[in-house]
Design an enzyme around this catalytic site. Structure first.
Site, short mmCIF file in Angstrom:
data_model
loop_
_atom_site.label_atom_id
_atom_site.label_comp_id
_atom_site.label_asym_id
_atom_site.label_seq_id
_atom_site.Cartn_x
_atom_site.Cartn_y
_atom_site.Cartn_z
N ASP A 1 11.82 -5.75 -5.86
CA ASP A 1 11.19 -6.47 -6.96
C ASP A 1 11.32 -5.76 -8.30
OD1 ASP A 1 10.13 -8.69 -5.53
OD2 ASP A 1 8.72 -7.32 -4.59
N HIS B 1 7.24 1.11 -0.62
CA HIS B 1 7.47 0.13 0.44
C HIS B 1 6.91 0.69 1.72
CE1 HIS B 1 9.51 -2.79 2.97
NE2 HIS B 1 9.68 -3.50 1.87
N HIS C 1 3.13 -8.30 -2.39
CA HIS C 1 4.29 -8.78 -1.61
C HIS C 1 5.25 -9.46 -2.59
CE1 HIS C 1 6.58 -10.00 1.77
NE2 HIS C 1 5.82 -10.96 2.28
N1 CMC Z 1 2.43 3.14 -7.39
C1 CMC Z 1 1.66 4.24 -7.26
N2 CMC Z 1 1.29 4.78 -6.10
C2 CMC Z 1 1.71 4.17 -4.99
C3 CMC Z 1 2.49 3.01 -5.04
C4 CMC Z 1 2.87 2.51 -6.29
N3 CMC Z 1 3.63 1.41 -6.40
N4 CMC Z 1 2.76 2.60 -3.78
C5 CMC Z 1 2.15 3.46 -2.98
N5 CMC Z 1 1.51 4.41 -3.71
C6 CMC Z 1 0.77 5.56 -3.21
C7 CMC Z 1 -0.60 5.17 -2.71
O1 CMC Z 1 -1.57 5.26 -3.71
C8 CMC Z 1 -0.80 6.17 -1.60
O2 CMC Z 1 -1.12 7.40 -2.20
P1 CMC Z 1 -2.22 8.37 -1.49
O3 CMC Z 1 -1.57 8.80 -0.22
O4 CMC Z 1 -2.42 9.47 -2.46
O5 CMC Z 1 -3.44 7.53 -1.26
C9 CMC Z 1 0.58 6.34 -0.99
O6 CMC Z 1 1.48 6.05 -2.07
C10 CMC Z 1 0.87 5.41 0.18
O7 CMC Z 1 0.59 4.08 -0.25
P2 CMC Z 1 0.08 2.93 0.69
O8 CMC Z 1 -0.65 1.93 -0.14
O9 CMC Z 1 -0.66 3.52 1.85
O10 CMC Z 1 1.43 2.34 1.21
P3 CMC Z 1 1.60 0.96 1.92
O11 CMC Z 1 2.72 1.13 2.85
O12 CMC Z 1 0.31 0.48 2.49
O13 CMC Z 1 1.97 -0.01 0.72
C11 CMC Z 1 3.17 -1.28 -0.85
C12 CMC Z 1 3.25 -0.49 0.47
C13 CMC Z 1 4.49 -1.98 -1.09
C14 CMC Z 1 2.05 -2.34 -0.72
C15 CMC Z 1 2.84 -0.30 -1.99
O14 CMC Z 1 3.86 0.66 -2.12
C16 CMC Z 1 2.62 -1.02 -3.32
O15 CMC Z 1 1.50 -1.46 -3.60
N6 CMC Z 1 3.70 -1.13 -4.19
C17 CMC Z 1 3.58 -1.87 -5.41
C18 CMC Z 1 3.71 -3.36 -5.13
C19 CMC Z 1 5.14 -3.74 -4.81
O16 CMC Z 1 6.06 -3.35 -5.49
N7 CMC Z 1 5.29 -4.58 -3.78
C20 CMC Z 1 6.58 -5.11 -3.38
C21 CMC Z 1 7.01 -4.60 -2.05
S1 CMC Z 1 8.75 -4.93 -1.73
C22 CMC Z 1 8.86 -6.63 -1.55
C23 CMC Z 1 8.19 -7.11 -0.36
O17 CMC Z 1 8.65 -6.83 0.76
O18 CMC Z 1 7.20 -7.81 -0.52
#
Ligand code: CMC
Length: 450
Positions: free
Chosen positions: A383, A327, A288
């Site tokens: 971010d 996201h 986050h």
């Molecule tokens: N790098 C590589 N792969 C990713 C990433 C990433 N940053 N984000 C998502 N994926 C992949 C993930 O592995 C999954 O792949 P698969 O379908 O093959 O298993 C797919 O994309 C969907 O990911 P998810 O984890 O189910 O998506 P989510 O909606 O649960 O997670 C997130 C959203 C923001 C937690 C995630 O994208 C992430 O961990 N990003 C990196 C951390 C980050 O930048 N966070 C800041 C978010 S913006 C500020 C805020 O609002 O806090």
């Protein structure tokens, strides 16, 4: 909900004779019983409690939904912030983020978020004056900060000290009183920068610079952070403007993890200092608000553009994440990231270019063309570039989540205040699917074997 089949079952009651509702509805067939149910659709949702009527017999608890992480569950009705993640749209109270970023300032945006409309000139003036009158913290909070280890993370100092304010403002527990709520909102918006600046100065071992009510909200914050002992200290106007913009962009983002914490903890009717502490703790996590810190560490670890292919290989192999990308809601370029990327160049003209920028730009270029990221709709989020700017401005990486928490405070409060007036508000209490054992008898210790 109405039951529309005519089956002669224990569930058949007056509802079986009801005509289908005239409003939008969806018909669900329960193949366990053969019954059909009409579920009303309101604002694109069905009320989860309606599902409880879907049972195999009278002893059955009824159907629930399973939605870890609330991926498809609306937890409240809210008129604060609108996001269209597919189109990359973000609006506060209907105003596009691009317009606010260009024309508003942080305190005006805070007023807008909390009170639902733009303030008049008099309202804004009074609001700014009130906030500046509440920036000071009790000396005991300063002593409390002194007690932290020299290397304590400033975000954890912030979480602890904001919770400690609850012990100084006991009337805050009367959250049914709108005037008391208003005063605590002013105190929180006013004191978060002071707590943050003192935490920062503590980590440097430098004495604290007390708030100066003559300065702007951002100017005062920068002065408390960076003025060591210079009576003529004035923050650079470009940096002040940049921070103002970053604060507007971070002010709210509807039902994210920390806002959900604010609402969930606040639903117990605890005072807002404790709820803000909980929200700040949620924001601290690397998925986050801690992501901006993680981005900088990642860029530093990659070290040079030629190491990017190996890094991307490990991301695509699922060994790690490209921090600052992806996201839950945006499946398009995060509009905040777009604005920050443009602003970065203005800041770098004053501070000098951040040497990690080239790595970030190259990572983005590759990711936007790579099948792995394209298929999953992973774009830079807020971010990805903000940390580069913070670092160029002289902030250590540990301060990055703190710089997210300060502006988000008004968003948390706007959502919390909205919740107080919502008749549907109830204590947050999700259900579970129990996966443990059935009842078993206690075994005395001596009979349990080794
Ligand atoms: N790098 C590589 N792969 C990713 C990433 C990433 N940053 N984000 C998502 N994926 C992949 C993930 O592995 C999954 O792949 P698969 O379908 O093959 O298993 C797919 O994309 C969907 O990911 P998810 O984890 O189910 O998506 P989510 O909606 O649960 O997670 C997130 C959203 C923001 C937690 C995630 O994208 C992430 O961990 N990003 C990196 C951390 C980050 O930048 N966070 C800041 C978010 S913006 C500020 C805020 O609002 O806090």
């Amino acid at each position: 909900m109405s039951l529309v089949t005519k089956e002669n079952t224990p569930m058949s009651d007056s509802r079986t004779k009801e005509a289908p509702p005239t409003q939008d509805h969806v018909t669900v067939t329960d193949h366990r019983t053969g019954r059909e149910y009409d579920l009303p659709i309101t604002d694109g949702t069905i009320n989860a409690l309606e599902l409880r009527q879907i049972k195999v017999n009278e002893d059955d608890f009824g159907l629930m939904t399973y939605d870890p992480g609330f991926s498809n569950t609306a937890s409240c009705r809210s008129s604060v912030t609108f996001i269209d993640g597919e189109k990359g749209i973000l609006r506060y109270r209907g105003y596009p983020i691009e317009q606010l970023a260009e024309q508003s300032n942080y305190l005006e945006t805070a007023w807008l978020l909390i009170f639902g409309r733009l303030p008049t000139a008099t309202e804004l003036q009074e609001w700014e004056a009130e906030i500046s009158r509440h920036t000071l913290i009790h000396e005991n909070v300063r002593h409390f900060i002194n007690a932290f280890r020299y290397d304590a993370h400033p975000m954890v100092m912030l979480i602890s000290t904001v919770a400690s304010l609850s012990t100084f403002y006991k009337e805050a527990s009367d959250i049914s009183n709108p005037e008391i709520r208003r005063l605590q909102m002013i105190r929180l918006i006013a004191k978060m920068p002071t707590l943050a600046a003192f935490a920062y100065r503590h980590s440097l071992g430098h004495r604290y610079t007390y708030p100066n009510n003559q300065l702007s909200y951002i100017g005062n914050f920068l002065t408390m952070l960076f003025n060591l002992n210079d009576r003529d200290f004035r923050p650079d106007p470009v940096l002040e403007q940049a921070l103002n913009l970053l604060f507007i962009l971070h002010a709210d983002h509807e039902q994210n993890c920390s806002t959900n914490a604010m609402r969930s903890v606040g639903s117990s009717r605890v005072d807002p200092y404790c709820s803000i502490a909980a929200a700040t703790a949620a924001l601290y996590g690397p998925l986050h608000g801690g992501a901006n810190e993680a981005v900088l560490r990642m860029l530093a670890e990659i070290g040079s553009v030629d190491k990017i292919p190996a890094f991307m290989k490990s991301v695509k192999a699922g060994e790690r994440r490209l921090m600052g990308f992806g996201h839950r809601v945006y499946k398009n370029y995060d509009p905040r990231a777009k604005i920050i990327k443009e602003m970065a160049h203005q800041v770098f003209r004053v501070t000098g270019k951040n040497e990690l920028l080239d790595i970030a730009l190259e990572l983005e270029k590759i990711a936007l063309q790579d099948e792995y990221f394209v298929d999953r709709k992973l774009y830079p989020n807020v971010d990805f570039y903000s940390g580069l700017i913070y670092q160029a401005m002289g902030f250590p990486t540990t301060m990055f989540p703190v710089l997210f928490a300060i502006p988000r405070t008004c968003g948390w409060l706007a959502q919390w205040e909205e919740m107080q007036g919502d008749p549907a508000n109830r204590i947050s209490r999700p259900r579970q699917i129990y996966t443990g054992s059935d009842e078993v008898d206690y075994v005395p210790l001596e009979q349990r074997g080794s």
